[in-house]
Design a protein around this motif. Structure first.
Motif, short mmCIF file in Angstrom:
data_model
loop_
_atom_site.label_atom_id
_atom_site.label_comp_id
_atom_site.label_asym_id
_atom_site.label_seq_id
_atom_site.Cartn_x
_atom_site.Cartn_y
_atom_site.Cartn_z
N ALA A 88 105.48 15.29 27.90
CA ALA A 88 105.53 16.32 26.86
C ALA A 88 104.16 16.52 26.22
CB ALA A 88 106.58 15.96 25.80
N ALA A 89 103.47 15.42 25.94
CA ALA A 89 102.15 15.52 25.31
C ALA A 89 101.16 16.25 26.23
CB ALA A 89 101.62 14.13 24.96
N VAL A 90 101.17 15.92 27.51
CA VAL A 90 100.24 16.56 28.45
C VAL A 90 100.61 18.03 28.67
CG1 VAL A 90 99.52 16.59 30.88
CG2 VAL A 90 99.44 14.46 29.56
N LEU A 91 101.91 18.32 28.79
CA LEU A 91 102.32 19.72 28.96
C LEU A 91 101.93 20.56 27.75
CD1 LEU A 91 105.80 19.25 30.66
CD2 LEU A 91 103.68 20.06 31.74
N ASP A 92 102.13 20.03 26.55
CA ASP A 92 101.72 20.75 25.34
C ASP A 92 100.21 20.99 25.32
OD1 ASP A 92 104.33 20.90 24.42
OD2 ASP A 92 104.12 19.22 23.01
N ALA A 93 99.45 19.95 25.68
CA ALA A 93 97.99 20.08 25.69
C ALA A 93 97.53 21.08 26.77
CB ALA A 93 97.34 18.72 25.91
N ALA A 94 98.21 21.08 27.92
CA ALA A 94 97.86 22.03 28.98
C ALA A 94 98.14 23.46 28.53
CB ALA A 94 98.65 21.70 30.25
N ARG A 95 99.26 23.67 27.86
CA ARG A 95 99.58 25.00 27.35
C ARG A 95 98.52 25.45 26.35
NH1 ARG A 95 104.20 24.12 24.89
NH2 ARG A 95 105.40 24.31 26.81
N ALA A 96 98.14 24.56 25.44
CA ALA A 96 97.13 24.90 24.43
C ALA A 96 95.77 25.19 25.06
CB ALA A 96 97.00 23.76 23.42
N ALA A 97 95.46 24.53 26.18
CA ALA A 97 94.18 24.73 26.86
C ALA A 97 94.23 25.85 27.89
CB ALA A 97 93.75 23.43 27.55
N GLY A 98 95.41 26.45 28.06
CA GLY A 98 95.54 27.54 29.03
C GLY A 98 95.50 27.06 30.47
N ARG A 99 95.94 25.83 30.73
CA ARG A 99 95.92 25.29 32.08
C ARG A 99 97.31 25.34 32.70
NH1 ARG A 99 91.37 26.20 31.29
NH2 ARG A 99 89.63 24.75 31.40
N PRO A 100 97.39 25.69 33.99
CA PRO A 100 98.69 25.67 34.68
C PRO A 100 99.24 24.25 34.72
CG PRO A 100 96.95 26.51 36.15
CD PRO A 100 96.30 26.11 34.86
N ALA A 101 100.56 24.14 34.66
CA ALA A 101 101.20 22.84 34.67
C ALA A 101 102.42 22.86 35.58
CB ALA A 101 101.62 22.46 33.25
N VAL A 102 102.65 21.73 36.22
CA VAL A 102 103.80 21.55 37.10
C VAL A 102 104.59 20.35 36.62
CG1 VAL A 102 104.51 21.00 39.48
CG2 VAL A 102 102.55 22.50 39.08
N LEU A 103 105.91 20.50 36.55
CA LEU A 103 106.80 19.39 36.21
C LEU A 103 107.55 18.99 37.47
CD1 LEU A 103 108.41 17.51 34.30
CD2 LEU A 103 109.98 19.43 33.96
N ASP A 104 107.37 17.74 37.91
CA ASP A 104 108.17 17.19 39.01
C ASP A 104 109.43 16.67 38.35
OD1 ASP A 104 109.43 15.62 40.92
OD2 ASP A 104 107.56 14.89 41.78
N GLY A 105 110.51 17.40 38.48
CA GLY A 105 111.75 17.10 37.78
C GLY A 105 112.73 16.24 38.55
N ASP A 106 112.29 15.59 39.63
CA ASP A 106 113.21 14.77 40.43
C ASP A 106 113.72 13.60 39.61
OD1 ASP A 106 114.62 13.56 42.49
OD2 ASP A 106 112.85 12.54 43.27
N VAL A 107 115.01 13.45 39.52
CA VAL A 107 115.60 12.33 38.82
C VAL A 107 116.45 11.48 39.76
CG1 VAL A 107 115.55 13.37 36.53
CG2 VAL A 107 117.53 13.75 38.00
N GLY A 108 116.50 11.82 41.02
CA GLY A 108 117.31 11.08 41.99
C GLY A 108 116.59 9.98 42.67
#
Length: 164
Positions: free
Chosen positions: A144-164
């Motif tokens: 969450a901290a990195v995604l928020d910082a990426a959004r603020a810096a205008g950087r693309p972000a990818v979430l690997d959402g695998d939980v299996g």
């Protein structure tokens, strides 16, 4: 060279090939064995490095021999591991994986529940240095901290959402 940040899970996997995944408690004789680096973000960082990018891995490990091996393997692949936090008295993640002849798998993973979840130590002011970031779900607070910082810096972000 494109700089990519990967944050999240790294582990050492013990992989066993077996004729079949047992349905009841028993002993199984493996037909093959290997150890390999694991963890979604760590594997992504190795992929970036192998494709010619400049990969940086941020995560948490125990201050143990397993963590030493994980970091050495990542560094050998060309991944920058300077921003990995080592936690005294904690055990680094690992997994035992059974793979049968059909390719089905059974994963028994260990993630020390006492690995510090606080992302306050992350150098978030560096996010703008990266072309993009990838995070996985194994450390939600850090992701969450990195995604928020990426959004603020205008950087693309990818979430690997695998939980299996």
């Amino acid at each position: 060279m494109t700089r990519i940040l990967c944050l999240g899970m790294s582990a050492l996997d013990a992989i066993y090939r077996v004729p079949a995944i047992p349905q009841t408690p028993t002993k199984v004789l493996a037909t093959d064995f290997l150890e390999a680096g694991g963890g979604m973000a760590a594997n992504a960082s190795v992929g970036v490095a192998r494709l010619g990018g400049q990969a940086h891995y941020w995560g948490r490990l125990g201050d143990d021999s397993l963590g030493d091996r994980i970091l050495a393997d990542l560094a050998r692949e060309g991944v920058d591991v300077a921003s990995v936090r080592r936690l005294p008295g904690r055990t680094s993640p690992s997994a035992a994986i059974l793979i049968d002849v059909a390719g089905e798998r059974l994963v028994c993973a260990y993630n020390d529940p006492k690995l510090d979840t606080d992302p306050g130590w992350l150098p978030l002011n560096r996010i703008a240095e990266f072309a993009a970031v990838l995070v996985d779900v194994r450390w939600p607070q850090g992701a969450a901290a990195v995604l928020d910082a990426a959004r603020a810096a205008g950087r693309p972000a990818v979430l690997d959402g695998d939980v299996g």
